[in-house]
Design a protein around this motif. Structure first.
Motif, PDB file in Angstrom:
ATOM      1  N   ILE A 237      48.760  34.094  52.727  1.00  0.00           N
ATOM      2  CA  ILE A 237      47.327  34.008  53.004  1.00  0.00           C
ATOM      3  C   ILE A 237      46.576  34.467  51.763  1.00  0.00           C
ATOM      4  O   ILE A 237      46.909  35.496  51.178  1.00  0.00           O
ATOM      5  N   ILE A 238      45.574  33.690  51.365  1.00  0.00           N
ATOM      6  CA  ILE A 238      44.768  34.001  50.190  1.00  0.00           C
ATOM      7  C   ILE A 238      43.334  34.209  50.646  1.00  0.00           C
ATOM      8  O   ILE A 238      42.765  33.375  51.357  1.00  0.00           O
ATOM      9  N   ILE A 239      42.742  35.326  50.250  1.00  0.00           N
ATOM     10  CA  ILE A 239      41.368  35.649  50.624  1.00  0.00           C
ATOM     11  C   ILE A 239      40.450  35.266  49.478  1.00  0.00           C
ATOM     12  O   ILE A 239      40.500  35.859  48.400  1.00  0.00           O
TER      13      ILE A 239
ATOM     14  N   PHE B  59      48.626  35.402  60.459  1.00  0.00           N
ATOM     15  CA  PHE B  59      49.745  36.194  59.949  1.00  0.00           C
ATOM     16  C   PHE B  59      50.521  35.444  58.877  1.00  0.00           C
ATOM     17  O   PHE B  59      50.584  34.210  58.872  1.00  0.00           O
ATOM     18  N   ALA B  60      51.100  36.195  57.969  1.00  0.00           N
ATOM     19  CA  ALA B  60      51.850  35.608  56.864  1.00  0.00           C
ATOM     20  C   ALA B  60      52.801  36.650  56.294  1.00  0.00           C
ATOM     21  O   ALA B  60      52.779  37.818  56.683  1.00  0.00           O
ATOM     22  N   ASP B  61      53.643  36.215  55.352  1.00  0.00           N
ATOM     23  CA  ASP B  61      54.583  37.122  54.687  1.00  0.00           C
ATOM     24  C   ASP B  61      53.936  37.879  53.540  1.00  0.00           C
ATOM     25  O   ASP B  61      54.429  38.927  53.134  1.00  0.00           O
ATOM     26  N   HIS B  62      52.849  37.325  53.012  1.00  0.00           N
ATOM     27  CA  HIS B  62      52.206  37.949  51.866  1.00  0.00           C
ATOM     28  C   HIS B  62      50.716  37.630  51.899  1.00  0.00           C
ATOM     29  O   HIS B  62      50.318  36.537  52.297  1.00  0.00           O
ATOM     30  N   VAL B  63      49.899  38.588  51.488  1.00  0.00           N
ATOM     31  CA  VAL B  63      48.452  38.408  51.409  1.00  0.00           C
ATOM     32  C   VAL B  63      48.018  38.629  49.962  1.00  0.00           C
ATOM     33  O   VAL B  63      48.360  39.645  49.353  1.00  0.00           O
ATOM     34  N   ILE B  64      47.272  37.657  49.420  1.00  0.00           N
ATOM     35  CA  ILE B  64      46.691  37.785  48.083  1.00  0.00           C
ATOM     36  C   ILE B  64      45.180  37.891  48.243  1.00  0.00           C
ATOM     37  O   ILE B  64      44.540  36.972  48.765  1.00  0.00           O
ATOM     38  N   ALA B  65      44.613  39.005  47.807  1.00  0.00           N
ATOM     39  CA  ALA B  65      43.164  39.188  47.867  1.00  0.00           C
ATOM     40  C   ALA B  65      42.574  38.743  46.535  1.00  0.00           C
ATOM     41  O   ALA B  65      42.704  39.442  45.531  1.00  0.00           O
ATOM     42  N   ALA B  66      41.946  37.580  46.533  1.00  0.00           N
ATOM     43  CA  ALA B  66      41.356  37.017  45.318  1.00  0.00           C
ATOM     44  C   ALA B  66      39.835  37.053  45.446  1.00  0.00           C
ATOM     45  O   ALA B  66      39.158  36.026  45.388  1.00  0.00           O
ATOM     46  N   CYS B  67      39.312  38.241  45.630  1.00  0.00           N
ATOM     47  CA  CYS B  67      37.879  38.392  45.872  1.00  0.00           C
ATOM     48  C   CYS B  67      37.415  39.727  45.298  1.00  0.00           C
ATOM     49  O   CYS B  67      38.159  40.386  44.557  1.00  0.00           O
TER      50      CYS B  67
ATOM     51  N   SER C 275      48.974  41.649  47.199  1.00  0.00           N
ATOM     52  CA  SER C 275      48.620  41.694  45.781  1.00  0.00           C
ATOM     53  C   SER C 275      47.161  41.298  45.615  1.00  0.00           C
ATOM     54  O   SER C 275      46.541  40.737  46.523  1.00  0.00           O
ATOM     55  N   MET C 276      46.614  41.643  44.454  1.00  0.00           N
ATOM     56  CA  MET C 276      45.227  41.343  44.117  1.00  0.00           C
ATOM     57  C   MET C 276      45.192  40.373  42.941  1.00  0.00           C
ATOM     58  O   MET C 276      46.076  40.394  42.085  1.00  0.00           O
ATOM     59  N   ALA C 277      44.175  39.542  42.902  1.00  0.00           N
ATOM     60  CA  ALA C 277      44.009  38.600  41.793  1.00  0.00           C
ATOM     61  C   ALA C 277      42.528  38.416  41.531  1.00  0.00           C
ATOM     62  O   ALA C 277      41.683  38.834  42.317  1.00  0.00           O
ATOM     63  N   GLY C 278      42.213  37.786  40.405  1.00  0.00           N
ATOM     64  CA  GLY C 278      40.832  37.465  40.108  1.00  0.00           C
ATOM     65  C   GLY C 278      40.234  38.341  39.034  1.00  0.00           C
ATOM     66  O   GLY C 278      40.896  39.167  38.403  1.00  0.00           O
ATOM     67  N   GLN C 279      38.935  38.180  38.833  1.00  0.00           N
ATOM     68  CA  GLN C 279      38.247  38.847  37.739  1.00  0.00           C
ATOM     69  C   GLN C 279      38.102  40.347  37.952  1.00  0.00           C
ATOM     70  O   GLN C 279      37.877  41.088  36.997  1.00  0.00           O
ATOM     71  N   TRP C 280      38.245  40.803  39.204  1.00  0.00           N
ATOM     72  CA  TRP C 280      38.203  42.240  39.460  1.00  0.00           C
ATOM     73  C   TRP C 280      39.575  42.874  39.244  1.00  0.00           C
ATOM     74  O   TRP C 280      39.744  44.076  39.382  1.00  0.00           O
TER      75      TRP C 280
END
Length: 561
Positions: free
Chosen positions: A22-24, A288-296, A493-498
């Protein structure tokens, strides 16, 4: 992916099933993470609170005009470069023409003197020497360095350092070594200190504004790198603009089998036993998912989505210590679009920074640097204005706090302050181009409060952490040492400009890195290949655009609340 309306519950995927992600956020990093997840055989889904992809890489429409909000130049438009490889994998430039300009920017002082920063080093040197022969030594040194940068391969890291093999690290080192002294010297020389060495006050004031307005603390290196990219066609403007870029990556993602849920605001990241297992949306649905990526937005992720329960020494320093220190975030921006009936005056460059001086600058609400950038957006690409009309994009650095507090305390006063921006621009443009005021059809003003409301970016900062700031090393270590993770919380995990610094190519690369780290953890092969394209770009691919609420006379302010 699992979904239910009750309390948290997560079940492991069946043996042989595709790992679920899941990607936020459907900004550039989230879209990129989704594309690379799909290419690598993962099953992904993106949740986005807005009705459009792209985050700040966006546009909106009003009275037939398209207001392109984000891209001034895009690193990676030249084939054969590492950054271009990322955009090709994401389909971002498929079927698009690229607009290239002869100049990077022009700077004009209050008394009418001007400097044009040509992309060609020889033409730039000739122009600068004509303006200030007494500064010949410094001018020639700058242009000599610009030529050297233009001859170098614009290296772009396609793999995060922790995942590189020893041989790959050696190849990277060998690629950098020939120009190491050039990189070191220009990275150690602040642009402001360099500019102050000019005898001519025009050059002293103009050089720090090559990047439209002064980015305090920036050294020479990014100026030389970016101007050399522009010289080589690697910093152009893509057809379709900002939203067009986002739509193309969205098309690539859905074509790979990915799914995006719009108007789907994530309220919580669900955690069981120290593992992120999914998300809860505002409407109560849980996925629900195996992994969450917060791209925000980073502070939102840590404080609200994770309820302040997980952090790391580096995120604590970034979000608790450095966030409110000056010069760690890119400044917030007031952005105003001016729709004009008829053509723009001939002979003007596509981008000009006007230095206003203290008295005039004080009349521009919230101006931090007493300067105004005016871009002829209808020169950047077709379709930004109706036939026979033109559009300007006027911007300046401002403080977020005064706009946000005014909007909260007194909505009417907030609108009146925006009207002051409109009145200033109408008068300013009329002074420079007599008769243009009667042809202005509308002025649309977006403040940092607008940016924060529509994108969720803390303090309305479009690019988040600023390079060459205190936050730079900490953010780099968050990627290179922490692998974009938080200790004690698996499956997240986290991604993005932050997370990985500002800029569109950095955002896209951040999404790539997040999936590379995930594939390494899962023991899966990371896969990526160029998009095959889907025919020529056309404006129909922009889809339906929001038309933000309008108040008052269209010839005055059209207010994006």
């Amino acid at each position: 992916m699992g979904v239910r309306d009750g309390g948290p519950h997560w079940e492991a995927r069946p043996p042989g099933g595709r790992p679920r992600v899941i990607i936020i956020g459907a900004g550039m990093s989230g879209l990129a993470a989704g594309c690379y997840a799909q290419m690598s055989g993962l099953e992904s889904r993106i949740f986005e609170k807005h009705v459009l992809p792209g985050g700040c890489c966006t546009a909106w429409a009003r009275q037939g005009y398209l207001f392109d909000y984000c891209i001034d130049w895009l690193i990676g438009t030249a084939p054969g470069t590492g950054a271009n490889e990322v955009w090709r994998e994401l389909g971002a430039l498929d079927g698009k023409r690229i607009t290239l300009f002869d100049q990077f920017n022009r700077v004009v002082t209050e008394d009418g003197r001007s400097v044009t920063f040509y992309n060609d080093p020889d033409r730039l040197q000739k122009h600068l020497l004509e303006l200030s022969p007494g500064d010949a030594r410094l001018i020639r040194a700058f242009c000599r360095d610009l030529r050297r940068f233009a001859e170098l391969d614009p290296h772009w890291e396609l793999k995060p350092p922790p995942l590189k093999s020893p041989a790959e690290k050696v190849r990277t080192l060998l690629a950098i070594l020939p120009a190491f002294r050039l990189y070191w010297r220009t990275a150690a020389t602040p642009m402001r200190r360099f500019a102050d060495r000019f005898e001519d006050p025009l050059l002293r004031r103009a050089f720090p504004n090559v990047f439209l307005q002064e980015l305090t603390g920036f050294p020479l290196l990014p100026f030389l790198f970016t101007m050399s990219c522009a010289s080589n066609g690697n910093a152009g403007f893509p057809e379709g603009g900002s939203l067009g870029l986002a739509r193309s990556v969205e098309e690539r993602y859905t074509g790979l089998g990915g799914h995006i849920g719009y108007r789907a605001r994530v309220e919580r990241i669900l955690v069981e036993g120290g593992r992120a297992v999914g998300v809860r949306l505002r409407d109560g649905q849980e996925h629900f998912a195996d992994h969450v990526i917060a791209a925000c937005d980073g502070p939102t992720v840590l404080d609200r989505l994770l309820e302040g329960r997980w952090s790391s020494p580096r995120t604590e320093r970034l979000y608790k210590e450095l966030l409110d220190r000056p010069d760690n975030l890119y400044p917030a921006v007031v952005s105003a679009f001016v729709g004009i009936d008829g053509p723009l005056p001939a002979g003007e460059p596509h981008s000009t920074t006007y230095l206003l001086g203290p008295e005039r600058g004080a009349a521009l609400p919230g101006s931090l640097q007493h300067s105004l950038v005016v871009q002829r957006r209808s020169d950047y690409a077709d379709g930004f204005a109706p036939a026979g009309k033109s559009v300007l994009h006027c911007t300046y650095f401002t403080d977020h706090r005064s706009w946000q507090e005014l909007r909260k305390a007194d909505r009417r006063a907030y609108r009146e302050r925006k009207q002051e921006v409109v009145d200033f621009l109408r008068g300013f443009l009329a002074e420079r181009h007599p008769g243009i005021e009667e042809r202005i059809e509308l002025v649309d003003v977006a403040t940092p409060a607008t940016t924060e409301r529509y994108t969720g970016n803390t303090y309305g900062s479009i690019l988040a952490w600023k390079a060459f700031s205190e936050a730079d090393d900490v953010s780099t270590a968050l990627v290179d040492r922490d692998r974009m993770r938080l200790p004690g919380l698996s499956g997240f995990s986290m991604a993005g400009q932050w997370t990985g610094m500002g800029g569109l190519i950095r955002a896209a690369t951040s999404g790539r890195y997040a999936v590379q780290f995930l594939c390494d953890e899962l023991g899966r092969e990371f896969r990526a290949w160029p998009s095959e394209g889907a025919g020529p770009w056309h404006p129909g691919k922009l889809g339906l655009l929001p038309r933000l609420e309008q108040r008052g006379d269209a010839r005055k302010a059209t207010v994006a609340e």
